[in-house]
Motif scaffolding. Structure first.
Motif, short mmCIF file in Angstrom:
data_model
loop_
_atom_site.label_atom_id
_atom_site.label_comp_id
_atom_site.label_asym_id
_atom_site.label_seq_id
_atom_site.Cartn_x
_atom_site.Cartn_y
_atom_site.Cartn_z
N ASN A 236 -67.64 1.55 12.45
CA ASN A 236 -68.69 1.29 11.46
C ASN A 236 -68.57 -0.10 10.84
N THR A 237 -68.01 -1.03 11.59
CA THR A 237 -67.89 -2.41 11.11
C THR A 237 -68.50 -3.38 12.12
N ARG A 238 -68.99 -4.49 11.61
CA ARG A 238 -69.54 -5.55 12.47
C ARG A 238 -69.11 -6.90 11.91
N LEU A 239 -68.80 -7.83 12.81
CA LEU A 239 -68.40 -9.18 12.43
C LEU A 239 -69.41 -10.16 13.02
N PHE A 240 -69.97 -11.01 12.17
CA PHE A 240 -70.91 -12.04 12.61
C PHE A 240 -70.30 -13.40 12.29
N GLU A 241 -69.75 -14.03 13.33
CA GLU A 241 -69.04 -15.29 13.13
C GLU A 241 -69.93 -16.52 13.27
N ASN A 242 -70.79 -16.51 14.27
CA ASN A 242 -71.47 -17.73 14.66
C ASN A 242 -72.97 -17.75 14.38
N SER A 243 -73.56 -16.61 14.11
CA SER A 243 -74.99 -16.60 13.84
C SER A 243 -75.26 -17.32 12.53
N PRO A 244 -76.12 -18.34 12.55
CA PRO A 244 -76.36 -19.10 11.32
C PRO A 244 -77.24 -18.38 10.31
N ASP A 245 -78.01 -17.40 10.77
CA ASP A 245 -79.01 -16.78 9.91
C ASP A 245 -78.44 -15.54 9.23
N THR A 246 -78.18 -15.66 7.94
CA THR A 246 -77.62 -14.54 7.18
C THR A 246 -78.69 -13.63 6.59
N VAL A 247 -79.96 -14.01 6.67
CA VAL A 247 -81.01 -13.24 6.01
C VAL A 247 -81.12 -11.82 6.56
N PRO A 248 -81.12 -11.59 7.88
CA PRO A 248 -81.15 -10.20 8.37
C PRO A 248 -79.93 -9.39 7.93
N LEU A 249 -78.78 -10.04 7.79
CA LEU A 249 -77.58 -9.33 7.34
C LEU A 249 -77.75 -8.89 5.89
#
Length: 354
Positions: A236-249
């Motif tokens: 139940n965890t996700r890591l977003f390292e390189n995607s520049p767009d934080t808005v969907p997160l």
């Protein structure tokens, strides 16, 4: 948007270095103006080609080559999401526009270098008053436009459940977003002290999304590699390292855990609860830098993080009056039209110089 007769493909240029987080600050503006996004970072080039395929991006490996290309294509305006005018300010007959480096309270946003630009955009009244207090509006080049990066939020285009399903997470669970700033010389980041909280004893009833600042992967690669291995052991965890767009997160989450990163100001747009992590006693922080901490619980001990999260989710309106107040002063005209106002201002600047 106003009509114009400018050949924007040649007239307007953007410059971004290796700072991936700056791409969304200009992308919606660039969609409307056209022009070339220049970069001397291969990673930035690959990211834009992959995630923003309709934008025109050019990679050249030196600033000198970028300058030559700008001159050969008769660029009239260069737009920057950071303070990089020093590379190009001697180019004749070119105007310079600065798009703010996030709506945060760090001193970095409010320095005299903004006076070197022919135009700089301001996201809201709070920032406007701070520029004014520091005598940075004396040339009349600061312009309130709002916050283009969040236009789609204010237009209601993002859906929480849809974003979670895309990530493979259960939308019936509450979702926490942890987004620390990087460990700079001012020791602003919660990452070093608190990161292990998000790989140990994660409550089973929560989803956890972690979005570290891009400079963490750039300067603290070993720590991030170890963290990644441990975090991804949990389903139940996700890591977003390189995607520049934080808005969907942000749209996917129900609560933000942050420190003094610009994303904390951006999260006001969703009017959801906060928990703030402090790696030192609050008395040692600048009051200006931590004003937003009035919008949520402030935690200084790692073992108290999940308790604070639980309380904040159970009572999401506890700090809503403060959140509403900061929202009003952070975002000028949250109507989804900030990028259009920015585009019109850029075209006006070109027309006025012709």
């Amino acid at each position: 948007m106003q009509n114009n007769t400018i050949d924007s493909q040649g007239a307007i240029a953007y410059y971004i270095d290796f700072s991936l987080q700056e791409i969304p600050n200009i992308s919606d503006i660039a969609y409307g103006t056209g022009g070339i996004i220049y970069t001397d970072s291969e990673k930035t080039y690959r990211t834009i080609k992959k995630e923003y395929p309709t934008l025109n991006v050019m990679y050249l490996d030196t600033i000198g080559k970028i300058r030559e290309n700008m001159l050969s294509t008769c660029v009239k305006v260069i737009v920057y999401p950071d303070y990089h005018i020093r590379y190009f300010k001697d180019l004749k007959y070119i105007k310079h526009v600065q798009v703010f480096h996030g709506p945060n309270d760090k001193k970095y946003n409010y320095i005299k270098e903004v006076l070197e630009y022919d135009l700089f955009f301001i996201p809201g009244y709070d920032a406007y008053e701070r520029y004014k207090k520091q005598d940075l509006l004396k040339r009349g080049t600061g312009m309130l436009i709002g916050y283009p990066k969040l236009d789609r939020v204010f237009r209601g285009e993002l859906d929480r459940d849809y974003e979670l399903i895309k990530m493979g997470l259960d939308p019936s669970k509450k979702t926490i977003l942890y987004a620390p700033t990087w460990h700079d010389r001012a020791l602003n980041s919660s990452w070093k002290s608190f990161r292990n909280v998000f790989v140990v004893n994660i409550p089973a009833n929560l989803n956890v999304i972690v979005k570290p600042h891009p400079n963490i992967s750039r300067y603290m690669e070993k720590q991030l590699n170890e963290f990644r291995k441990r975090l991804l052991c949990s389903p139940n965890t996700r890591l977003f390292e390189n995607s520049p767009d934080t808005v969907p997160l942000m749209a996917a989450s129900d609560l933000l855990i942050g420190d003094v990163s610009g994303i904390t100001r951006e999260y006001l747009a969703f009017k959801r609860p906060f928990v703030f992590l402090s790696n030192k006693p609050r008395l040692l922080w600048s009051k200006k830098k931590t004003r937003l901490w009035n919008c949520g619980e402030v935690v200084t001990k790692t073992y108290k993080v999940w308790e604070a999260v639980e309380r904040s989710l159970e009572n999401p309106d506890r700090y809503m009056d403060q959140i509403e107040q900061f929202f009003k002063t952070t975002f000028y005209k949250p109507d989804g039209g900030a990028a259009e106002r920015a585009r019109d201002a850029i075209f006006d600047l070109i027309n006025d110089s012709c």
